[in-house]
Design a protein around this motif. Structure first.
Motif, PDB file in Angstrom:
ATOM      1  N   LEU A  15     -10.210 -37.265 -78.284  1.00 25.75           N
ATOM      2  CA  LEU A  15     -10.948 -36.840 -77.097  1.00 25.75           C
ATOM      3  C   LEU A  15     -10.406 -35.506 -76.580  1.00 25.75           C
ATOM      4  O   LEU A  15      -9.341 -35.040 -76.990  1.00 25.75           O
ATOM      5  CB  LEU A  15     -10.860 -37.896 -76.000  1.00 25.75           C
ATOM      6  CG  LEU A  15     -11.444 -39.279 -76.324  1.00 25.75           C
ATOM      7  CD1 LEU A  15     -11.311 -40.198 -75.113  1.00 25.75           C
ATOM      8  CD2 LEU A  15     -12.896 -39.176 -76.753  1.00 25.75           C
ATOM      9  N   GLN A  16     -11.132 -34.904 -75.642  1.00 26.98           N
ATOM     10  CA  GLN A  16     -10.686 -33.641 -75.043  1.00 26.98           C
ATOM     11  C   GLN A  16      -9.304 -33.775 -74.430  1.00 26.98           C
ATOM     12  O   GLN A  16      -8.477 -32.869 -74.487  1.00 26.98           O
ATOM     13  CB  GLN A  16     -11.665 -33.212 -73.944  1.00 26.98           C
ATOM     14  CG  GLN A  16     -13.059 -32.880 -74.418  1.00 26.98           C
ATOM     15  CD  GLN A  16     -14.019 -32.816 -73.245  1.00 26.98           C
ATOM     16  OE1 GLN A  16     -14.667 -33.796 -72.913  1.00 26.98           O
ATOM     17  NE2 GLN A  16     -14.106 -31.662 -72.599  1.00 26.98           N
ATOM     18  N   VAL A  17      -9.051 -34.919 -73.789  1.00 27.95           N
ATOM     19  CA  VAL A  17      -7.753 -35.213 -73.184  1.00 27.95           C
ATOM     20  C   VAL A  17      -7.265 -36.535 -73.774  1.00 27.95           C
ATOM     21  O   VAL A  17      -7.996 -37.531 -73.758  1.00 27.95           O
ATOM     22  CB  VAL A  17      -7.865 -35.329 -71.650  1.00 27.95           C
ATOM     23  CG1 VAL A  17      -6.528 -35.753 -71.048  1.00 27.95           C
ATOM     24  CG2 VAL A  17      -8.335 -34.016 -71.040  1.00 27.95           C
ATOM     25  N   ASP A  18      -6.065 -36.528 -74.308  1.00 31.35           N
ATOM     26  CA  ASP A  18      -5.574 -37.732 -74.984  1.00 31.35           C
ATOM     27  C   ASP A  18      -4.271 -38.263 -74.385  1.00 31.35           C
ATOM     28  O   ASP A  18      -3.484 -38.917 -75.056  1.00 31.35           O
ATOM     29  CB  ASP A  18      -5.388 -37.468 -76.474  1.00 31.35           C
ATOM     30  CG  ASP A  18      -4.317 -36.433 -76.775  1.00 31.35           C
ATOM     31  OD1 ASP A  18      -3.798 -35.801 -75.820  1.00 31.35           O
ATOM     32  OD2 ASP A  18      -3.986 -36.228 -77.957  1.00 31.35           O
ATOM     33  N   ILE A  19      -4.045 -37.977 -73.097  1.00 32.42           N
ATOM     34  CA  ILE A  19      -2.860 -38.504 -72.431  1.00 32.42           C
ATOM     35  C   ILE A  19      -3.283 -39.419 -71.282  1.00 32.42           C
ATOM     36  O   ILE A  19      -4.351 -39.260 -70.704  1.00 32.42           O
ATOM     37  CB  ILE A  19      -1.939 -37.384 -71.906  1.00 32.42           C
ATOM     38  CG1 ILE A  19      -2.667 -36.526 -70.854  1.00 32.42           C
ATOM     39  CG2 ILE A  19      -1.434 -36.525 -73.049  1.00 32.42           C
ATOM     40  CD1 ILE A  19      -1.781 -35.464 -70.215  1.00 32.42           C
ATOM     41  N   SER A  20      -2.436 -40.392 -70.984  1.00 31.17           N
ATOM     42  CA  SER A  20      -2.710 -41.306 -69.880  1.00 31.17           C
ATOM     43  C   SER A  20      -1.401 -41.918 -69.414  1.00 31.17           C
ATOM     44  O   SER A  20      -0.349 -41.735 -70.034  1.00 31.17           O
ATOM     45  CB  SER A  20      -3.670 -42.422 -70.314  1.00 31.17           C
ATOM     46  OG  SER A  20      -3.007 -43.342 -71.174  1.00 31.17           O
ATOM     47  N   CYS A  21      -1.494 -42.653 -68.322  1.00 31.70           N
ATOM     48  CA  CYS A  21      -0.354 -43.432 -67.816  1.00 31.70           C
ATOM     49  C   CYS A  21      -0.770 -44.900 -67.853  1.00 31.70           C
ATOM     50  O   CYS A  21      -1.506 -45.373 -66.978  1.00 31.70           O
ATOM     51  CB  CYS A  21       0.000 -43.027 -66.388  1.00 31.70           C
ATOM     52  SG  CYS A  21       0.602 -41.338 -66.192  1.00 31.70           S
ATOM     53  N   ARG A  22      -0.336 -45.622 -68.886  1.00 31.76           N
ATOM     54  CA  ARG A  22      -0.659 -47.038 -69.024  1.00 31.76           C
ATOM     55  C   ARG A  22       0.532 -47.902 -68.611  1.00 31.76           C
ATOM     56  O   ARG A  22       1.683 -47.464 -68.642  1.00 31.76           O
ATOM     57  CB  ARG A  22      -1.041 -47.375 -70.463  1.00 31.76           C
ATOM     58  CG  ARG A  22      -2.397 -46.824 -70.885  1.00 31.76           C
ATOM     59  CD  ARG A  22      -2.830 -47.394 -72.223  1.00 31.76           C
ATOM     60  NE  ARG A  22      -4.110 -46.835 -72.644  1.00 31.76           N
ATOM     61  CZ  ARG A  22      -5.282 -47.357 -72.336  1.00 31.76           C
ATOM     62  NH1 ARG A  22      -5.342 -48.461 -71.601  1.00 31.76           N
ATOM     63  NH2 ARG A  22      -6.404 -46.795 -72.767  1.00 31.76           N
ATOM     64  N   LEU A  27     -11.444 -32.410 -64.157  1.00 28.39           N
ATOM     65  CA  LEU A  27     -10.491 -32.973 -63.200  1.00 28.39           C
ATOM     66  C   LEU A  27      -9.169 -33.387 -63.828  1.00 28.39           C
ATOM     67  O   LEU A  27      -8.214 -33.670 -63.104  1.00 28.39           O
ATOM     68  CB  LEU A  27     -11.111 -34.180 -62.497  1.00 28.39           C
ATOM     69  CG  LEU A  27     -12.364 -33.898 -61.661  1.00 28.39           C
ATOM     70  CD1 LEU A  27     -12.913 -35.195 -61.072  1.00 28.39           C
ATOM     71  CD2 LEU A  27     -12.047 -32.901 -60.549  1.00 28.39           C
ATOM     72  N   LEU A  28      -9.097 -33.461 -65.156  1.00 27.24           N
ATOM     73  CA  LEU A  28      -7.892 -33.944 -65.822  1.00 27.24           C
ATOM     74  C   LEU A  28      -7.010 -32.802 -66.294  1.00 27.24           C
ATOM     75  O   LEU A  28      -7.495 -31.760 -66.739  1.00 27.24           O
ATOM     76  CB  LEU A  28      -8.253 -34.807 -67.026  1.00 27.24           C
ATOM     77  CG  LEU A  28      -9.005 -36.106 -66.760  1.00 27.24           C
ATOM     78  CD1 LEU A  28      -9.208 -36.869 -68.062  1.00 27.24           C
ATOM     79  CD2 LEU A  28      -8.268 -36.977 -65.752  1.00 27.24           C
ATOM     80  N   SER A  29      -5.706 -33.027 -66.215  1.00 30.54           N
ATOM     81  CA  SER A  29      -4.765 -32.082 -66.793  1.00 30.54           C
ATOM     82  C   SER A  29      -4.890 -32.132 -68.314  1.00 30.54           C
ATOM     83  O   SER A  29      -4.998 -33.207 -68.906  1.00 30.54           O
ATOM     84  CB  SER A  29      -3.337 -32.427 -66.374  1.00 30.54           C
ATOM     85  OG  SER A  29      -2.414 -31.553 -66.993  1.00 30.54           O
ATOM     86  N   SER A  30      -4.863 -30.980 -68.926  1.00 30.48           N
ATOM     87  CA  SER A  30      -5.009 -30.928 -70.386  1.00 30.48           C
ATOM     88  C   SER A  30      -3.897 -30.103 -71.020  1.00 30.48           C
ATOM     89  O   SER A  30      -4.119 -29.401 -72.015  1.00 30.48           O
ATOM     90  CB  SER A  30      -6.372 -30.356 -70.768  1.00 30.48           C
ATOM     91  OG  SER A  30      -6.553 -29.062 -70.196  1.00 30.48           O
ATOM     92  N   ARG A  31      -2.718 -30.160 -70.465  1.00 26.43           N
ATOM     93  CA  ARG A  31      -1.596 -29.394 -70.999  1.00 26.43           C
ATOM     94  C   ARG A  31      -1.288 -29.845 -72.436  1.00 26.43           C
ATOM     95  O   ARG A  31      -1.093 -31.033 -72.689  1.00 26.43           O
ATOM     96  CB  ARG A  31      -0.355 -29.571 -70.126  1.00 26.43           C
ATOM     97  CG  ARG A  31      -0.502 -28.914 -68.763  1.00 26.43           C
ATOM     98  CD  ARG A  31       0.738 -29.139 -67.896  1.00 26.43           C
ATOM     99  NE  ARG A  31       0.525 -28.550 -66.590  1.00 26.43           N
ATOM    100  CZ  ARG A  31       0.733 -27.261 -66.302  1.00 26.43           C
ATOM    101  NH1 ARG A  31       1.169 -26.447 -67.236  1.00 26.43           N
ATOM    102  NH2 ARG A  31       0.513 -26.796 -65.101  1.00 26.43           N
ATOM    103  N   PRO A  32      -1.197 -28.917 -73.366  1.00 25.83           N
ATOM    104  CA  PRO A  32      -0.982 -29.298 -74.760  1.00 25.83           C
ATOM    105  C   PRO A  32       0.474 -29.600 -75.096  1.00 25.83           C
ATOM    106  O   PRO A  32       0.775 -30.046 -76.186  1.00 25.83           O
ATOM    107  CB  PRO A  32      -1.470 -28.063 -75.525  1.00 25.83           C
ATOM    108  CG  PRO A  32      -1.167 -26.927 -74.598  1.00 25.83           C
ATOM    109  CD  PRO A  32      -1.399 -27.476 -73.208  1.00 25.83           C
ATOM    110  N   CYS A  33       1.366 -29.346 -74.170  1.00 24.25           N
ATOM    111  CA  CYS A  33       2.795 -29.537 -74.460  1.00 24.25           C
ATOM    112  C   CYS A  33       3.194 -30.967 -74.134  1.00 24.25           C
ATOM    113  O   CYS A  33       2.472 -31.917 -74.408  1.00 24.25           O
ATOM    114  CB  CYS A  33       3.627 -28.522 -73.684  1.00 24.25           C
ATOM    115  SG  CYS A  33       3.234 -28.465 -71.925  1.00 24.25           S
ATOM    116  N   ASP A  34       4.340 -31.172 -73.560  1.00 25.69           N
ATOM    117  CA  ASP A  34       4.837 -32.495 -73.220  1.00 25.69           C
ATOM    118  C   ASP A  34       3.939 -33.127 -72.160  1.00 25.69           C
ATOM    119  O   ASP A  34       3.771 -32.561 -71.070  1.00 25.69           O
ATOM    120  CB  ASP A  34       6.271 -32.378 -72.696  1.00 25.69           C
ATOM    121  CG  ASP A  34       6.949 -33.731 -72.517  1.00 25.69           C
ATOM    122  OD1 ASP A  34       6.236 -34.750 -72.426  1.00 25.69           O
ATOM    123  OD2 ASP A  34       8.187 -33.765 -72.465  1.00 25.69           O
ATOM    124  N   PRO A  35       3.357 -34.305 -72.421  1.00 25.65           N
ATOM    125  CA  PRO A  35       2.494 -34.946 -71.424  1.00 25.65           C
ATOM    126  C   PRO A  35       3.185 -35.168 -70.085  1.00 25.65           C
ATOM    127  O   PRO A  35       2.528 -35.193 -69.041  1.00 25.65           O
ATOM    128  CB  PRO A  35       2.123 -36.284 -72.080  1.00 25.65           C
ATOM    129  CG  PRO A  35       2.290 -36.048 -73.541  1.00 25.65           C
ATOM    130  CD  PRO A  35       3.424 -35.081 -73.669  1.00 25.65           C
TER     131      PRO A  35
END
Length: 402
Positions: free
Chosen positions: A37-44, A199-207
Motif C-alpha cells: 500500500l501507499q503507507v505500510d506502517i501502523s501501531c498494532r 493524512l498519514l505520515s509516509s516517511r520512508p525511513c524508520d517508522p
C-alpha cells in the motif's frame, strides 16, 4: 473515576500503556498486512491473543475493536474493585465511542457476496458489525442492564462517550457507567482511505520517526488500534463502598466547526468552543488548567489549528503533551486512551513526553509549553483532554486530581 483499562500498541493493560507513553518512543512498525500500500506502517497491539484473553468461542463472536473493548473494560472494572455483587445491574450503564461499524467484518461480508457465496456469511455478521457492538458486548460481559449504546463523532467519539456517561450519572439515571472508546484503524481499507486524503505520515525511513505532533517536519499520523475504558461512579456510590477515587470529571464540552467535512477550522474555533464549554461546566478559569493532553494528530493543518486555540485560550502556557506520537492514532479509541493517560498523569504526577518532537514548529513553539524527550515530573491538579474529528466534531474533558 474509579477504574481504568487500556489496550494499546504499548501492550495490554494500564501499566504497559503507561510505560509506553512515558518512554516517549513511537510504537510504529512496518505492517505486513499493509504491504504494497501507499503507507505500510501502523501501531498494532503486540501479542494480543483474544482466544487466551476471552476464550475462543467468545472471541470468534466479536470483531477486533469489540475484543479490545471487552478486555479493557474487564481491567477497568477489576481496578475499581467491582463485582456483580456490588451493584444493581439496572443502575450500571455502558457507553463506548466508535467512529463507525467494523471495517474488517464488512469487508469480509462483501468479499463473500462478491464471490457469489452468500451462504458463507456468518449468522452473527450483522450484530457483530454494528457500531453499538462494543457497548452491547461489554454490557453482556459485565451483566450491566442499564442503558448501553455507542457514541459516534469520528475521532472525538471516545471523549464524547465519557462526557455522555458523566451526564447520565449526574442526572441520577445511573450509579456506575463504563465508558470510553475503541477502534481499529489499521485495516487496509481504512489506511488506504486516510492515505488518499493525505493524512498519514509516509516517511520512508524508520517508522518510529513518523508521527511528529507540533513538529516542523510533521506530515501526518500513524494509524493505530486500541481501547481506553474507564469506570465512572456517582460520588455517593463510590463513597458508600469506600472506593479509591483516581480522579474526578470536572467538566465536559462539545462543539462543531461547521466549516468542512474533512478539514478542521484553521483557527480551531470549534475546539475552542468545546474547551470553553468544558471550563464553564467545571467552573474553572483558563488559568486553572495545569496540563493539556492535546489531540496532536501531527497533520500540518490540525496541529496549526490546535496551536492557535491553545495560545488564545490558555496564554499561561500549561505543559502540553501529545501521546499519539507514541501510541498512534486509534480513532475513537484515542479519546479513551488519552483520558486514561490523563488520569494517570494526575495520579502519578508525571507528564509523558511527546515522542519524536525534536524540532517544534517555530510558528507556534513560543506559544505552547511542549513536553518533549523525557517525562516531566511535577504536581498537576487539573488536566484538559481534547479530541477533534473529521466532520468538525470537537470534545473536551476537564479532569481534577482526587
Amino acid at each position: 473515576m474509579t477504574g481504568l483499562g487500556l489496550v494499546t500498541p504499548g501492550g495490554t493493560g494500564v501499566e504497559a500503556g503507561w510505560r509506553a507513553a512515558l518512554a516517549g518512543v513511537s510504537t510504529a512498525t512496518r505492517d505486513p498486512l499493509l504491504a504494497g500500500l501507499q503507507v505500510d506502517i501502523s501501531c498494532r497491539v503486540p501479542d494480543f491473543d483474544p482466544d487466551a484473553l476471552l476464550g475462543r468461542r467468545l472471541a470468534r463472536r466479536m470483531d477486533r475493536n469489540t475484543q479490545l473493548s471487552v478486555v479493557a473494560a474487564r481491567e477497568a472494572v477489576a481496578m475499581a474493585g467491582l463485582t456483580d455483587r456490588d451493584w444493581d445491574p439496572v443502575r450500571v450503564g455502558v457507553v463506548i465511542g466508535t467512529g463507525g461499524s467494523s471495517v474488517d467484518g464488512l469487508v469480509d461480508i462483501c468479499g463473500k457476496l462478491a464471490a457469489g457465496r452468500p451462504e458463507t456469511v456468518p449468522p452473527m455478521a450483522l450484530p457483530r458489525s454494528l457500531p453499538s457492538a462494543s457497548a452491547a458486548e461489554v454490557a453482556l460481559d459485565l451483566g450491566a442492564a442499564g442503558p448501553n449504546f455507542a457514541t459516534s463523532a469520528g475521532c472525538a467519539s471516545g471523549l464524547t462517550a465519557i462526557g455522555v456517561a458523566r451526564d447520565l450519572l449526574r442526572s441520577g439515571a445511573l450509579d456506575i457507567a463504563v465508558a470510553g472508546g475503541s477502534e481499529c484503524l489499521c485495516h487496509p481499507l481504512a489506511v488506504t482511505a486516510f492515505a488518499q486524503m493525505g493524512l498519514l505520515s509516509s516517511r520512508p525511513c524508520d517508522p518510529r520517526d513518523a508521527a511528529r505532533p507540533f513538529g516542523s517536519g510533521r506530515d501526518g499520523f500513524v494509524a493505530a488500534e486500541g481501547a481506553g475504558i474507564l469506570v465512572l461512579e456517582r460520588a455517593a456510590h463510590a463513597r458508600a463502598r469506600r472506593a479509591p477515587v483516581l480522579a474526578w470529571t470536572a467538566g465536559y464540552g462539545a462543539a462543531g466547526d461547521a466549516h468542512h467535512i474533512a478539514a478542521v477550522h484553521p483557527e480551531g474555533l470549534g475546539a475552542e468552543r468545546a474547551v470553553r464549554a468544558a471550563l464553564a461546566d467545571a467552573r474553572w478559569q483558563p488559568q486553572d488548567v495545569e496540563h493539556v493532553n492535546a489531540h496532536g494528530a501531527a497533520t500540518p493543518s490540525n496541529d496549526a489549528a490546535e496551536a492557535s486555540w491553545l495560545a488564545r485560550v490558555l496564554p499561561h502556557r500549561p505543559p502540553v503533551t501529545a501521546t499519539k506520537a507514541a501510541l498512534g492514532h486509534a480513532g475513537a479509541g484515542s479519546g479513551g486512551i488519552e483520558a486514561v493517560l490523563s488520569v494517570l498523569t494526575l495520579a502519578r504526577r508525571t507528564i509523558p513526553p511527546t515522542a519524536n518532537l525534536t524540532e517544534p514548529d517555530p510558528a507556534f513553539a513560543e506559544g505552547i509549553d511542549l513536553v518533549t524527550k523525557v517525562p516531566r515530573p511535577g504536581v498537576a491538579r487539573t488536566a484538559l483532554c481534547v479530541s477533534t474529528a473529521l466532520g468538525g466534531q470537537n470534545s473536551a474533558l476537564a479532569l481534577m486530581a482526587s
